[in-house]
Design an enzyme around this catalytic site. Sequence first.
Site, PDB file in Angstrom:
ATOM      1  N   ALA A   1       0.833  -1.206   0.000  1.00 14.21           N
ATOM      2  CA  ALA A   1       0.000   0.000   0.000  1.00 14.21           C
ATOM      3  C   ALA A   1       0.867   1.255   0.000  1.00 14.21           C
ATOM      4  CB  ALA A   1      -0.937  -0.008   1.205  1.00 14.21           C
ATOM      5  N   TYR A   2       1.912   1.244   0.816  1.00 15.27           N
ATOM      6  CA  TYR A   2       2.825   2.383   0.857  1.00 15.27           C
ATOM      7  C   TYR A   2       3.447   2.617  -0.522  1.00 15.27           C
ATOM      8  CZ  TYR A   2       6.933   5.180   2.077  1.00 15.27           C
ATOM      9  OH  TYR A   2       7.914   6.164   2.118  1.00 15.27           O
ATOM     10  N   GLY A   3       3.948   1.531  -1.146  1.00 21.33           N
ATOM     11  CA  GLY A   3       4.557   1.663  -2.464  1.00 21.33           C
ATOM     12  C   GLY A   3       3.591   2.204  -3.502  1.00 21.33           C
TER      13      GLY A   3
ATOM     14  N   THR B   1       1.060   4.210  -2.951  1.00 21.41           N
ATOM     15  CA  THR B   1       0.851   5.646  -2.738  1.00 21.41           C
ATOM     16  C   THR B   1       2.052   6.452  -3.208  1.00 21.41           C
ATOM     17  OG1 THR B   1       1.698   5.557  -0.445  1.00 21.41           O
ATOM     18  CG2 THR B   1      -0.673   5.231  -0.767  1.00 21.41           C
TER      19      THR B   1
END
Length: 370
Positions: free
Chosen positions: A229-231, A233
């Site tokens: 999810a971080y990647g 975003t």
Amino acid sequence: MATVTASLPLRAAARAGPAPSRAPPSDAAFFPGRPWQRGLAARGRPREPAGWFRAEALSGGGGGGPPRREPMAPPYNVLITGSTKGIGYALARKFLKAGDNVVICSRSAERVESVRNDLKKEFGEQHVWGTVCDVREGKDVKALVDFARDKLEYIDIWINNAGSNAYSYKPLVETSDEALIEVITTNTLGLMLCCREAINMMWNQPRGGHIFNIDGAGSDGRPTPRFAAYGATKRSVVHLTKSLQAELQMNEVNNVVVHNLSPGMVTTDLLMSGATTKQAKFFINILAETPDVVADYLVPNIREIPTNQSMKPTYIRFLTGLKAYSRIFSRIAFGARRNKHAGWHCNDRTWSCTHAGMLLPCCLVFGVIG
């Protein structure tokens, strides 16, 4: 020197001239054929900063000309989101050391107060201000703009640093709803809200302004297992920056520029919370640097842009591909940077040689080689 990527360059920097003293007419009158500017006007903005400015043609001569824009000169007024710890805090200290004025903010009132007091003791009462801001909330970001205008009248450099991984390193299928919402609203919605309000603020300023969006692992489109999810975003950061560059060019806003800023792997709490595997520790030791080291490189390169009156979008990278490959080679050949940041008690030089074929794909996974 910083790595510069040309992407949809804006018009050349306008020549300077005195700001008009008369009261500003309506946005619709100045931009009759530009619904985007009329839309900004319709939403309403806070009071005009001192030295009102509008991108109008110079009068006299043969008619139209380049828009007025006051040249930027230090000291700069700088706003950094998420700046009470980690790379944001290091950037704030480095700007203050350079003589600039800085607005810090974060979600925690306690941290803002503590950090502001520490920085005031070191750099003086009239150079640092702090306020609470949750970038996920539009009203908070608008209040942040009002606060900055009240204290400094204008902001030259706005750095969108606030970000979150919810301190979660696990497969997506094991990630909670709360963690996903935290990551996406902070890194994507928060960035959009900040860019919107920064542009609204800066396009009316006599000096214009520069916005820097900080990228992260995943921004180059390569996979980020354990923090998907971080990647995702961070991948959207690059797309948003390019889209805003195109929108500003399309609407002939030539006094505001949006840039990308890449700090590489920084030994923040967020990164070190994921140092739970041999592979993670190995690459953190090779490639990561402390926030102070990264800020020492980034801040002079950021300040160079307004100093040179440049209005061209840039992509400033701390950890370039050449630097990453050089460190990997030094580790394999000479055992350099062993246990620099993350302790590891096995024979990691033997491990690195045995698994040398994994180095490139692992670096791509970590998103540290562009």
